[in-house]
Design an enzyme around this catalytic site. Structure first.
Site, short mmCIF file in Angstrom:
data_model
loop_
_atom_site.label_atom_id
_atom_site.label_comp_id
_atom_site.label_asym_id
_atom_site.label_seq_id
_atom_site.Cartn_x
_atom_site.Cartn_y
_atom_site.Cartn_z
N LYS A 89 0.25 3.33 -2.99
CA LYS A 89 -0.94 4.19 -3.14
C LYS A 89 -0.58 5.68 -3.12
O LYS A 89 -1.29 6.51 -3.69
CB LYS A 89 -1.94 3.87 -2.02
CG LYS A 89 -2.51 2.46 -2.11
CD LYS A 89 -3.32 2.09 -0.88
CE LYS A 89 -3.88 0.67 -0.98
NZ LYS A 89 -4.54 0.24 0.27
N TYR A 91 -4.40 3.76 8.10
CA TYR A 91 -5.75 3.22 8.31
C TYR A 91 -6.28 3.55 9.70
O TYR A 91 -6.13 4.69 10.16
CB TYR A 91 -5.75 1.70 8.04
CG TYR A 91 -5.01 1.39 6.78
CD1 TYR A 91 -5.50 1.86 5.56
CD2 TYR A 91 -3.80 0.71 6.78
CE1 TYR A 91 -4.81 1.62 4.39
CE2 TYR A 91 -3.11 0.46 5.60
CZ TYR A 91 -3.62 0.93 4.43
OH TYR A 91 -2.93 0.71 3.29
N TYR A 141 -4.09 -2.45 -9.98
CA TYR A 141 -3.98 -2.39 -8.51
C TYR A 141 -3.10 -3.52 -7.98
O TYR A 141 -2.19 -3.29 -7.16
CB TYR A 141 -5.38 -2.43 -7.89
CG TYR A 141 -5.32 -2.48 -6.38
CD1 TYR A 141 -4.98 -1.34 -5.65
CD2 TYR A 141 -5.55 -3.66 -5.70
CE1 TYR A 141 -4.87 -1.39 -4.27
CE2 TYR A 141 -5.45 -3.72 -4.32
CZ TYR A 141 -5.12 -2.59 -3.61
OH TYR A 141 -5.00 -2.64 -2.25
N VAL A 195 1.22 -3.74 3.75
CA VAL A 195 1.23 -5.03 4.45
C VAL A 195 2.48 -5.87 4.15
O VAL A 195 2.63 -6.96 4.70
CB VAL A 195 -0.05 -5.88 4.21
CG1 VAL A 195 -1.25 -5.25 4.87
CG2 VAL A 195 -0.28 -6.14 2.74
N SER A 244 0.80 -1.23 0.00
CA SER A 244 0.00 0.00 0.00
C SER A 244 0.83 1.28 0.00
O SER A 244 0.26 2.37 -0.14
CB SER A 244 -0.97 0.01 1.18
OG SER A 244 -2.02 -0.88 0.91
N1 GLN Z 1 -2.33 -5.66 -1.66
C1 GLN Z 1 -2.87 -5.41 -0.37
C2 GLN Z 1 -4.36 -5.60 -0.42
O1 GLN Z 1 -4.94 -5.22 -1.39
C3 GLN Z 1 -2.54 -4.03 0.06
C4 GLN Z 1 -3.04 -3.71 1.44
C5 GLN Z 1 -2.06 -2.96 2.28
O2 GLN Z 1 -0.86 -2.93 2.05
N2 GLN Z 1 -2.53 -2.40 3.37
O3 GLN Z 1 -4.97 -6.13 0.47
#
Ligand code: GLN
Length: 306
Positions: free
Chosen positions: A70, A242, A190, A260, A67
């Site tokens: 993003k 988050y 994505y 993650v 993420s």
């Molecule tokens: N690829 C992970 C997902 O879509 C990304 C989530 C994250 O890094 N918080 O669940």
């Protein structure tokens, strides 16, 4: 302050935290390719606005940025669309997990912010409308780091094979008219952006425009305007980790974006950009040791936006 010995500080953090490896946090298991990563790794790297670098531990090891991508996809979308980027994407913290579905229904398919999964999928949709989003994103990251950046194909496949919740989020938004392009194409972008592999050193360099009023970390040319860079930082502070964003602001007080894969990038405006990585995650999906490393960094340097 300007004479701060960052190398010594990062070495100290590495020495203090390394003994904790394996004593807390769990690697993300819902993406099988991430479940295979050894949790016994910790890296930290920074790059100052003046170009000084410091690094310690596994700072040169590539990991899945997940993420953290993003932030870069949002940057591309803001560059391409300006204010129109926000037409169907909010800017409020979600207060719920990154892959939550519940809010989307009551808010009629409009994602709360661009950093929860639904929001990032909506950003990917805007990028698909602009051209070849995967190529554009890798090109941006390559320019920001001054070296080629790649997608880990195994992680991308693993994301696609097990991305049931993300597929649900995308279909849900498509049903509400939030996505312009077909779901499979948007999800392909994505999943691939999440599977980009970079090291702490590369991420710390790439994020350099965010501590330099939007200017390229190596060339000094504009990546974003100063006002746009300020907004990306504001969103990182309020939404980048988050439902732990309040706790991060309270304990660390820096714009942060986590993934993650165990990476967290942090920005000290006008001073430096910093990346920590350790694959074990806490219950909110943020790196367990990475968060402690950021707390230690702030305690040792006094650097915070507050
Ligand atoms: N690829 C992970 C997902 O879509 C990304 C989530 C994250 O890094 N918080 O669940």
């Amino acid at each position: 302050m300007s004479g701060m010995d960052f190398q010594t500080i990062l070495d100290e953090i590495n020495t203090e935290l390394r003994p904790l490896l394996g004593t807390g946090g769990k690697v993300a298991s819902y993406i099988p390719a991430l479940a295979r990563v050894s949790p016994l790794q910790f890296g930290i790297a920074l790059r100052t606005c003046a170009g000084q670098t410091a690094q310690a531990g596994d700072s040169a090891t590539p990991f899945s940025i997940q993420s953290m991508s993003k932030m870069f996809s949002l940057t591309l979308a803001i560059r391409a669309l300006g204010e129109a980027m926000w037409d169907r994407i909010g800017r409020e913290p979600s207060g719920s997990p990154f892959n939550s579905l519940v809010q989307l229904e009551s808010e009629r398919g409009i994602p709360r912010n661009p950093f929860i999964n639904a929001g990032a999928i909506a950003v990917a949709d805007r990028l698909v409308s602009q051209g070849d989003a995967k190529v554009e994103l890798l090109a941006l990251l390559g320019r920001l780091c001054g070296e080629p950046i790649h997608i880990d194909a195994e992680v991308a496949r693993s994301e696609a094979d097990t991305g049931f919740r993300n597929t649900a989020l995308a279909n849900f938004m498509k049903g509400f008219g939030t996505l312009d392009n077909d779901v499979a194409t948007v999800l392909d972008v994505y999943f691939n952006q999440c599977a980009i592999a970079m090291s702490c050193e590369q991420v710390a360099c790439a994020a350099g425009y965010l501590c330099r009023d939007g200017r390229h970390p190596l060339a000094g040319t504009p990546v974003l305007s100063a006002a746009q860079a300020r907004r990306v930082n504001a969103l990182m502070l309020t939404c980048g980790t988050y439902d732990a964003a309040g706790e991060f602001a309270f304990r660390i007080g820096l714009p942060c974006k986590s993934g993650v894969g165990g990476g967290i990038v942090a920005v000290v405006p006008d001073r430096l950009s910093l990346c920590v990585w350790s694959p074990g995650l806490d219950g909110t999906g943020n790196s367990w040791l990475g968060r402690q490393a950021l707390e230690l960094f702030v305690a040792k340097t006094g650097l915070s936006v507050f």
